[in-house]
Design an enzyme around this catalytic site. Structure first.
Site, short mmCIF file in Angstrom:
data_model
loop_
_atom_site.label_atom_id
_atom_site.label_comp_id
_atom_site.label_asym_id
_atom_site.label_seq_id
_atom_site.Cartn_x
_atom_site.Cartn_y
_atom_site.Cartn_z
N GLU A 55 -8.00 1.71 -12.78
CA GLU A 55 -9.42 1.37 -12.58
C GLU A 55 -10.31 2.21 -13.48
OE1 GLU A 55 -9.44 -0.10 -7.93
OE2 GLU A 55 -9.74 2.01 -8.36
N GLY A 89 -7.45 2.55 -2.33
CA GLY A 89 -6.42 1.51 -2.49
C GLY A 89 -5.29 1.94 -3.41
N LYS A 148 -13.41 6.37 -5.80
CA LYS A 148 -12.53 5.22 -5.76
C LYS A 148 -11.10 5.68 -5.56
CE LYS A 148 -12.95 1.89 -8.79
NZ LYS A 148 -12.66 0.91 -7.73
N GLY A 191 -8.78 -4.09 -4.65
CA GLY A 191 -9.37 -3.91 -3.32
C GLY A 191 -9.89 -5.23 -2.79
C1 A5P Z 1 -8.74 0.75 -5.14
O1 A5P Z 1 -7.97 1.76 -5.67
C2 A5P Z 1 -10.09 1.26 -4.78
O2 A5P Z 1 -10.71 2.01 -5.76
C3 A5P Z 1 -10.97 0.12 -4.32
O3 A5P Z 1 -11.87 -0.27 -5.30
C4 A5P Z 1 -11.67 0.57 -3.14
O4 A5P Z 1 -10.71 1.06 -2.23
C5 A5P Z 1 -12.55 -0.49 -2.49
O5 A5P Z 1 -11.79 -1.39 -1.76
P1 A5P Z 1 -12.44 -2.39 -0.70
O6 A5P Z 1 -13.31 -3.30 -1.47
O7 A5P Z 1 -11.26 -3.06 -0.09
O8 A5P Z 1 -13.18 -1.55 0.28
#
Ligand code: A5P
Length: 245
Positions: free
Chosen positions: A111, A105, A102, A34
């Site tokens: 994760e 993304g 989460k 992310g």
């Molecule tokens: C990815 O799969 C997500 O879990 C990210 O950690 C989450 O979308 C946060 O992303 P941003 O920092 O871009 O908001």
């Protein structure tokens, strides 16, 4: 999900700077995914260029590519079963419990594997990600196997969600693990642990984006500083005395 608000960019950077200060020489790191985690990875890369010796386990192919570009040595679970510190972003952070949503993304499975293996997980986010209760404005991403995804989606709807298959144009979004994602909008999630258990019992569900009891702390950035939240419930995982593998 790209934001172009410069205030939020500064907030993310401030959160990342604070979290990366916890990185120490010889650590095995979990490298999140992310936009906020990417800022942290860039800061780690800058320290590696100055001589910091760490290795990282990336939570997505995109993060792996970024780490390689920055010269951060990568490793995997065949060599390291335990991670000292993970720095990752979140879509929602519940104050008090530090339970998370989460996966907007799409990297939620790796994760969660990385978070669960970590002695310490620092969540980095801009201040808008903090909520009193999970759900509502942010859908819960649920990773499902492609075969029979329609049935998994129906069962997720039966749990009270407005559910939709995530798509890119006309095609289903495909995760790094080759799965699909069903985005589930719940009015509010009062019992994250119970919902996680119910969703995981659905055949075809691989994992959900609910991270319960995994985050140790959350660094919420603003354009002029950070607030650090600590979890007020016991840890889900007590790290052993690390003997590196
Ligand atoms: C990815 O799969 C997500 O879990 C990210 O950690 C989450 O979308 C946060 O992303 P941003 O920092 O871009 O908001």
């Amino acid at each position: 999900m790209k934001r172009i608000d410069p205030t939020l960019d500064a907030a993310k950077r401030n959160a990342a700077i604070r979290a990366v200060a916890a990185v120490e020489n010889k650590m095995v790191l979990g490298l999140g995914s992310g936009s906020t985690a990417s800022v942290a990875i860039e800061l780690i890369g800058a320290r590696v260029a100055q001589g910091l010796a760490v290795t990282g386990i990336p939570t997505s192919e995109r993060t792996a590519a970024l780490a390689r570009k920055l010269g951060i040595p990568l490793t995997d679970f065949s060599k390291h079963r335990r991670i000292d510190l993970t720095i990752d972003g979140a879509d929602q952070i519940e104050a008090g419990t530090l339970n998370l949503i989460k996966g907007l993304g799409g990297a939620l499975l790796r994760e969660k594997i990385v978070a669960e293996a970590s002695a310490r997980m620092i969540v980095v986010a801009d201040h808008t990600k903090q909520v009193k209760q999970l759900g509502d404005a942010t859908p819960l991403p649920v990773e499902v196997v492609p075969f029979g995804w329609e049935r998994a989606l129906e069962k997720l709807q039966a749990l009270g969600a407005e559910a939709a298959l995530r798509r890119v144009g006309d095609a289903p979004f495909v995760t790094d693990g080759g799965h699909f994602i069903v985005d589930c909008r719940f009015a509010a999630i009062a019992d994250a642990s119970g919902l996680q258990d119910q969703a995981r019992r659905i055949v075809g569900v691989v994992e959900t984006g609910l991270f319960v009891g995994l985050a140790s702390e959350a660094v919420l950035g603003r354009d002029d500083g950070v607030t650090v939240l600590e979890r007020q419930t016991p840890a889900a995982y007590s790290p052993p005395d690390f003997a590196r593998l």
